[in-house]
Design a protein around this motif. Structure first.
Motif, PDB file in Angstrom:
ATOM      1  N   LEU A  49       0.753  -1.244  -0.027  1.00 16.08           N
ATOM      2  CA  LEU A  49      -0.072  -0.241  -0.023  1.00 16.08           C
ATOM      3  C   LEU A  49       0.890   1.383  -0.098  1.00 16.08           C
ATOM      4  O   LEU A  49       0.438   2.169  -0.706  1.00 16.08           O
ATOM      5  CB  LEU A  49      -1.071  -0.042   1.185  1.00 16.08           C
ATOM      6  N   SER A  50       1.869   1.413   0.759  1.00 15.90           N
ATOM      7  CA  SER A  50       2.856   2.461   0.819  1.00 15.90           C
ATOM      8  C   SER A  50       3.419   2.708  -0.618  1.00 15.90           C
ATOM      9  O   SER A  50       3.790   3.683  -1.022  1.00 15.90           O
ATOM     10  CB  SER A  50       3.665   2.268   2.039  1.00 15.90           C
ATOM     11  N   GLU A  51       3.669   1.270  -0.985  1.00 16.89           N
ATOM     12  CA  GLU A  51       4.591   1.455  -2.598  1.00 16.89           C
ATOM     13  C   GLU A  51       3.598   1.858  -3.547  1.00 16.89           C
ATOM     14  O   GLU A  51       4.305   2.350  -4.561  1.00 16.89           O
ATOM     15  CB  GLU A  51       5.089   0.152  -2.800  1.00 16.89           C
ATOM     16  N   ILE A  52       2.324   2.207  -3.311  1.00 14.13           N
ATOM     17  CA  ILE A  52       1.773   2.737  -4.534  1.00 14.13           C
ATOM     18  C   ILE A  52       1.994   4.079  -4.556  1.00 14.13           C
ATOM     19  O   ILE A  52       2.144   4.717  -5.791  1.00 14.13           O
ATOM     20  CB  ILE A  52       0.052   2.682  -4.189  1.00 14.13           C
ATOM     21  N   GLY A  53       2.353   4.877  -3.580  1.00 11.08           N
ATOM     22  CA  GLY A  53       2.687   6.190  -3.591  1.00 11.08           C
ATOM     23  C   GLY A  53       4.245   6.423  -3.699  1.00 11.08           C
ATOM     24  O   GLY A  53       4.621   7.347  -4.684  1.00 11.08           O
ATOM     25  N   THR A  54       5.087   5.363  -3.118  1.00 10.90           N
ATOM     26  CA  THR A  54       6.352   5.847  -3.283  1.00 10.90           C
ATOM     27  C   THR A  54       6.877   5.200  -4.774  1.00 10.90           C
ATOM     28  O   THR A  54       7.872   5.984  -5.260  1.00 10.90           O
ATOM     29  CB  THR A  54       7.136   4.690  -2.417  1.00 10.90           C
ATOM     30  N   THR A  55       6.326   4.226  -5.443  1.00  3.18           N
ATOM     31  CA  THR A  55       6.742   3.850  -6.796  1.00  3.18           C
ATOM     32  C   THR A  55       6.202   5.054  -7.860  1.00  3.18           C
ATOM     33  O   THR A  55       6.881   5.248  -8.848  1.00  3.18           O
ATOM     34  CB  THR A  55       5.870   2.721  -7.061  1.00  3.18           C
ATOM     35  N   LEU A  56       4.933   5.531  -7.545  1.00  2.68           N
ATOM     36  CA  LEU A  56       4.758   6.544  -8.376  1.00  2.68           C
ATOM     37  C   LEU A  56       5.670   7.702  -8.266  1.00  2.68           C
ATOM     38  O   LEU A  56       5.895   8.345  -9.371  1.00  2.68           O
ATOM     39  CB  LEU A  56       3.025   7.096  -7.981  1.00  2.68           C
ATOM     40  N   ALA A  57       5.842   8.142  -7.058  1.00  2.00           N
ATOM     41  CA  ALA A  57       6.826   9.314  -6.884  1.00  2.00           C
ATOM     42  C   ALA A  57       8.175   8.972  -7.678  1.00  2.00           C
ATOM     43  O   ALA A  57       8.862   9.908  -8.409  1.00  2.00           O
ATOM     44  CB  ALA A  57       7.245   9.579  -5.476  1.00  2.00           C
ATOM     45  N   SER A  58       8.567   7.703  -7.400  1.00  2.00           N
ATOM     46  CA  SER A  58      10.025   7.140  -7.935  1.00  2.00           C
ATOM     47  C   SER A  58       9.727   7.125  -9.500  1.00  2.00           C
ATOM     48  O   SER A  58      10.955   7.505  -9.940  1.00  2.00           O
ATOM     49  CB  SER A  58      10.384   5.748  -7.541  1.00  2.00           C
ATOM     50  N   GLY A  59       8.841   6.690  -9.856  1.00  2.00           N
ATOM     51  CA  GLY A  59       8.630   6.732 -11.395  1.00  2.00           C
ATOM     52  C   GLY A  59       8.752   8.003 -12.101  1.00  2.00           C
ATOM     53  O   GLY A  59       9.419   8.348 -13.047  1.00  2.00           O
ATOM     54  N   VAL A  60       8.020   9.106 -11.417  1.00  4.03           N
ATOM     55  CA  VAL A  60       7.979  10.079 -12.073  1.00  4.03           C
ATOM     56  C   VAL A  60       9.569  10.889 -11.966  1.00  4.03           C
ATOM     57  O   VAL A  60       9.797  11.477 -12.851  1.00  4.03           O
ATOM     58  CB  VAL A  60       7.014  11.151 -11.248  1.00  4.03           C
ATOM     59  N   SER A  61      10.231  10.574 -10.858  1.00  4.49           N
ATOM     60  CA  SER A  61      11.446  11.356 -10.665  1.00  4.49           C
ATOM     61  C   SER A  61      12.528  10.843 -11.741  1.00  4.49           C
ATOM     62  O   SER A  61      13.117  11.260 -12.360  1.00  4.49           O
ATOM     63  CB  SER A  61      11.998  10.868  -9.359  1.00  4.49           C
ATOM     64  N   HIS A  62      12.498   9.408 -11.756  1.00  2.00           N
ATOM     65  CA  HIS A  62      13.133   8.623 -12.742  1.00  2.00           C
ATOM     66  C   HIS A  62      12.718   9.339 -14.288  1.00  2.00           C
ATOM     67  O   HIS A  62      13.814   9.261 -15.038  1.00  2.00           O
ATOM     68  CB  HIS A  62      13.129   6.961 -12.432  1.00  2.00           C
ATOM     69  N   TRP A  63      11.637   9.312 -14.337  1.00  2.00           N
ATOM     70  CA  TRP A  63      11.215   9.824 -15.916  1.00  2.00           C
ATOM     71  C   TRP A  63      11.914  11.099 -16.213  1.00  2.00           C
ATOM     72  O   TRP A  63      12.338  11.495 -17.236  1.00  2.00           O
ATOM     73  CB  TRP A  63       9.537   9.604 -15.970  1.00  2.00           C
ATOM     74  N   ARG A  64      11.744  12.245 -15.190  1.00  4.79           N
ATOM     75  CA  ARG A  64      12.355  13.280 -15.059  1.00  4.79           C
ATOM     76  C   ARG A  64      13.974  13.421 -15.436  1.00  4.79           C
ATOM     77  O   ARG A  64      14.413  14.086 -15.940  1.00  4.79           O
ATOM     78  CB  ARG A  64      11.856  14.357 -14.098  1.00  4.79           C
ATOM     79  N   PHE A  65      14.657  12.252 -14.989  1.00  5.90           N
ATOM     80  CA  PHE A  65      16.102  12.120 -15.245  1.00  5.90           C
ATOM     81  C   PHE A  65      16.489  11.495 -16.250  1.00  5.90           C
ATOM     82  O   PHE A  65      17.486  11.021 -16.665  1.00  5.90           O
ATOM     83  CB  PHE A  65      16.586  11.522 -13.782  1.00  5.90           C
ATOM     84  N   GLY A  66      15.537  10.853 -17.137  1.00  4.13           N
ATOM     85  CA  GLY A  66      15.669  10.253 -18.372  1.00  4.13           C
ATOM     86  C   GLY A  66      16.096   8.497 -18.228  1.00  4.13           C
ATOM     87  O   GLY A  66      16.889   8.175 -18.767  1.00  4.13           O
ATOM     88  N   ASN A  67      15.600   8.254 -16.989  1.00  3.50           N
ATOM     89  CA  ASN A  67      15.958   6.799 -16.655  1.00  3.50           C
ATOM     90  C   ASN A  67      14.854   5.566 -16.934  1.00  3.50           C
ATOM     91  O   ASN A  67      15.248   4.527 -16.430  1.00  3.50           O
ATOM     92  CB  ASN A  67      16.426   6.614 -15.102  1.00  3.50           C
ATOM     93  N   VAL A  68      14.126   5.969 -17.852  1.00  4.20           N
ATOM     94  CA  VAL A  68      12.803   4.917 -17.900  1.00  4.20           C
ATOM     95  C   VAL A  68      13.044   4.591 -19.262  1.00  4.20           C
ATOM     96  O   VAL A  68      12.901   5.310 -20.260  1.00  4.20           O
ATOM     97  CB  VAL A  68      11.477   5.752 -17.577  1.00  4.20           C
ATOM     98  N   ASP A  69      12.651   3.133 -19.700  1.00  6.48           N
ATOM     99  CA  ASP A  69      12.285   2.544 -21.028  1.00  6.48           C
ATOM    100  C   ASP A  69      10.927   2.432 -20.694  1.00  6.48           C
ATOM    101  O   ASP A  69      10.601   1.216 -20.287  1.00  6.48           O
ATOM    102  CB  ASP A  69      13.201   1.575 -21.230  1.00  6.48           C
ATOM    103  N   TRP A  70      10.036   2.948 -21.501  1.00  2.00           N
ATOM    104  CA  TRP A  70       8.537   2.687 -21.369  1.00  2.00           C
ATOM    105  C   TRP A  70       7.912   1.252 -21.898  1.00  2.00           C
ATOM    106  O   TRP A  70       7.020   0.641 -21.333  1.00  2.00           O
ATOM    107  CB  TRP A  70       7.627   3.829 -21.844  1.00  2.00           C
ATOM    108  N   LYS A  71       8.752   0.878 -23.140  1.00  2.00           N
ATOM    109  CA  LYS A  71       8.338  -0.325 -23.613  1.00  2.00           C
ATOM    110  C   LYS A  71       8.796  -1.671 -22.510  1.00  2.00           C
ATOM    111  O   LYS A  71       7.834  -2.486 -22.403  1.00  2.00           O
ATOM    112  CB  LYS A  71       8.998  -0.696 -24.635  1.00  2.00           C
TER     113      LYS A  71
END
Length: 311
Positions: A49-71
């Motif tokens: 349950l806590s990870e729903i929020g932390t992973t969302l925040a983490s995903g947004v942060s990684h996306w902004r730093f260019g660390n995500v491959d969406w495929k």
């Protein structure tokens, strides 16, 4: 209140590790909750349950730093969600007495894998850029999601090393993609626990404390992934998980509470300390070798540049 502050600190530290290493938020948090006597299913539900929020925040942060491959996020995350829902259902049907040692055993296996993997082998970087196949990502996500829900963590410890071992993605993209896809896994696991358990045994203050700490750490971790030595961090976290869960398992045996337990824990702690020392030395050797290689390349280019200037 002190317990909530402690949980917030644990959430912060766990997310710092998870966001910079791509694993160990769930394993670390679940280990702590088990250590203070939480029902295994409730512990896993609280963490997810806590990870729903932390992973969302983490995903947004990684996306902004260019660390995500969406495929990769979709190809591994959707099967992972299915596996985590099934794992949550299985864990919810086990009795507390049966689930506690099972969960500790899974966490011990994951911690041992982390310790050995990062201490002895580090990270593979020689096949970056080669494509990852669906027939690899799908089963990986399904298995990692199932382990994650039944063990209270495991998405990162299973998924991140597998992708790193393939050598086909940059380490920062592996970590960012695994962290981002974990949002889907957390939602599915939480749904599975709610359908099986309702809200029984879940302390929402604990969920909030872990969440606050994790959200604060998420952007810092997304930045740290570019600078922190993952080999050392992996050994440190793996050893902590091993020591804690060896203690939990010994508690369920005849050695629990005896001097023999202390001896076993001391030996395990000694191995952990040696692993960290080994990792630090190995990282320094790798850094020295890379520096020497760069200096050699610069030295080789210098005469060519001088000749061009002279001409």
């Amino acid at each position: 209140m002190p317990s909530l502050v402690l949980l917030a600190v644990v959430g912060l530290l766990a997310q710092l590790v998870d966001g910079s290493l791509g694993m160990a938020y769930g394993v670390t948090s679940s280990t702590l909750l088990l250590a203070i006597g939480t029902n295994p299913a409730a512990a896993s539900a609280t963490v997810h349950l806590s990870e729903i929020g932390t992973t969302l925040a983490s995903g947004v942060s990684h996306w902004r730093f260019g660390n995500v491959d969406w495929k990769v996020v979709l190809r591994v995350g959707v099967p992972g969600a299915i596996g985590s829902f099934l794992g949550a259902t299985v864990l919810s049907r086990l009795s507390t007495d049966a689930a506690a040692p099972v969960m500790s055993a899974i966490l011990l296996a994951l911690g041992t894998y982390l310790l050995v993997r990062f201490t002895l082998f580090g990270l593979r970087k020689d096949r970056v850029g080669l494509p990852l196949r669906k027939r690899f990502l799908g089963p990986l996500g399904l298995f990692a999601g199932f382990v994650d829900a039944t063990g209270g963590g495991g998405w990162g410890p299973v998924g991140t090393p597998a992708l790193l071992a393939s050598g086909r993605m940059e380490p920062r993209k592996v970590i960012g993609s695994i962290d981002t896809s974990e949002f889907l896994v957390s939602i599915a696991a939480s749904a599975g626990f709610f359908l099986s358990l309702g809200s029984a045994g879940i302390d929402w203050k604990w969920v909030a404390a872990l969440l606050v700490g994790g959200v604060v750490a998420a952007p810092i971790a997304a930045w740290l992934v570019r600078v922190i030595p993952p080999r050392i961090l992996g050994s440190a976290v793996g050893g902590l998980i091993v020591v804690t869960n060896v203690r939990s398992l010994l508690h369920h045996t005849a050695l629990g509470g005896t001097p023999a337990q202390a001896v076993v824990l001391a030996l395990v702690a000694a191995v952990w300390a040696a692993a960290i020392v080994w990792s630090v030395r190995a990282w320094r050797r790798e850094e020295a070798a890379e520096t020497a290689e760069l200096e050699a390349i610069a030295s080789a280019d210098e005469p060519v540049a001088n000749a061009a200037i002279t001409a």
